[in-house]
Design an enzyme around this catalytic site. Sequence first.
Site, short mmCIF file in Angstrom:
data_model
loop_
_atom_site.label_atom_id
_atom_site.label_comp_id
_atom_site.label_asym_id
_atom_site.label_seq_id
_atom_site.Cartn_x
_atom_site.Cartn_y
_atom_site.Cartn_z
N TYR A 113 22.27 10.87 9.59
CA TYR A 113 20.89 10.93 9.43
C TYR A 113 20.15 9.55 9.07
O TYR A 113 19.06 9.30 9.60
CB TYR A 113 20.42 11.95 8.26
CG TYR A 113 19.03 12.04 8.15
CD1 TYR A 113 18.00 12.15 8.83
CD2 TYR A 113 18.66 11.83 6.74
CE1 TYR A 113 16.60 12.10 8.59
CE2 TYR A 113 17.27 11.63 6.40
CZ TYR A 113 16.18 11.90 7.45
OH TYR A 113 14.90 11.90 6.97
N ARG A 137 14.94 4.91 14.05
CA ARG A 137 13.35 5.05 14.35
C ARG A 137 12.63 4.05 13.47
O ARG A 137 11.28 4.03 13.98
CB ARG A 137 13.13 6.71 13.65
CG ARG A 137 11.85 7.22 13.67
CD ARG A 137 11.63 8.63 13.11
NE ARG A 137 12.32 8.83 11.72
CZ ARG A 137 12.15 9.90 11.21
NH1 ARG A 137 11.85 11.11 11.63
NH2 ARG A 137 12.74 10.16 10.00
N TYR A 161 10.48 6.37 0.22
CA TYR A 161 11.72 7.01 -0.49
C TYR A 161 12.50 5.67 -0.89
O TYR A 161 12.75 4.71 -0.20
CB TYR A 161 12.58 7.76 0.34
CG TYR A 161 12.16 9.13 0.70
CD1 TYR A 161 11.30 9.93 -0.19
CD2 TYR A 161 12.94 9.93 1.46
CE1 TYR A 161 11.03 11.08 -0.12
CE2 TYR A 161 12.57 11.41 1.78
CZ TYR A 161 11.73 11.90 0.87
OH TYR A 161 11.27 13.27 1.04
N ARG A 212 3.72 13.74 5.57
CA ARG A 212 3.95 15.29 4.90
C ARG A 212 3.22 16.33 5.99
O ARG A 212 3.74 17.29 6.32
CB ARG A 212 3.47 15.52 3.53
CG ARG A 212 4.42 14.68 2.59
CD ARG A 212 5.82 15.04 2.51
NE ARG A 212 6.70 14.43 1.62
CZ ARG A 212 8.02 14.38 1.69
NH1 ARG A 212 8.62 15.06 2.44
NH2 ARG A 212 8.55 13.49 1.01
N GLU A 244 14.56 24.50 4.84
CA GLU A 244 13.39 23.64 5.14
C GLU A 244 12.35 24.48 5.71
O GLU A 244 12.81 25.31 6.73
CB GLU A 244 13.96 22.42 5.99
CG GLU A 244 12.75 21.35 6.33
CD GLU A 244 13.27 20.23 6.82
OE1 GLU A 244 14.05 19.67 6.09
OE2 GLU A 244 12.96 20.03 8.12
#
Length: 298
Positions: free
Chosen positions: A111, A118, A171, A184, A291
């Site tokens: 990930y 990205r 983060y 979000r 999720e």
Amino acid sequence: MHGDHGPSADPWPQVHSGLDPFDASPTIEAFFATTPPKYERDNTFDLAITDDLIFAACRSVEDPDIPLAKRSLDLYSGLVRLLQARGYPHILRVWNTVENVNADLRGLERYRHFCAGRHDAFAALRPDLAEFYPAASALGATRGGLNVYCLAAQAPGIPVENPNQMSAFHYPSEYGPRSPSFSRALLKRWDAGTDLFISGTASITGHATQHVGDLTAQVGLALDNVEKVIGTAEQAAHKPFAASSQRFFKAYIRHAKDFPAVRDIVTQRLGDGAQVMYLQAEICRLDLLFEIEGALST
Ligand code: 3EB
């Protein structure tokens, strides 16, 4: 399409997520446009193009000679360039599936390799996006390589953050060398109404996972976070999304055995008016069991 399906004769782009639906869940998710789309293939991308919206899909198969971060960088660079060239530079909503997303690759979770590629594509080509990323989900599948599909528009949407969660693009580095590039949620106004795309939302407060090992509490906090995002978006848009008749959710569950318990909590919390699709998936932190994402319209 979720699960595995053979190709059909239809001309429109079809995405095979590699995520298996739980029984009784629909396997097909369809996007409908208000004007008839044109379908095209451009290099590695399948496109459906309307006057104000474009759908683009691309898959990068596993290749031991090309590192995952590079494949992610190349795919996202190609996507960003294509959308700019076509006049739909504003990415609203992206779905990513990453084969074996939690597996280790040379000392770093896959990930995090994906996030690095990205991030670097956006940083190089769209520095203006820095804090105006699309809404997104990133899930792990047991197959299918790196699979990315998105909706983009000619005019921008409005990103929405959750006051109870640190923005993912902030983060700290303990979650990887490059932070995840998503908002979000994202609000998008059209002539006919307003859409709210809610990113994959989990049991996180600030930047930290909460309720490790406690399924019921994780689902509860994820749904609290969804409510908070909806409330924030309602204030920004002056639209009652929570009361909308168009409320679509996708719930991702790591362990198949958890499906009945998750469905009970989600149904109770979201009510009968919400349509929920349940898929088995790896979540982008090993300690997350659940999720949920949403698309609401008014
Ligand atoms: C989180 O909130 C959980 O990397 O695109 C959720 C939604 C998550 C999108 C992404 C990751 C992504 O950090 C994981």
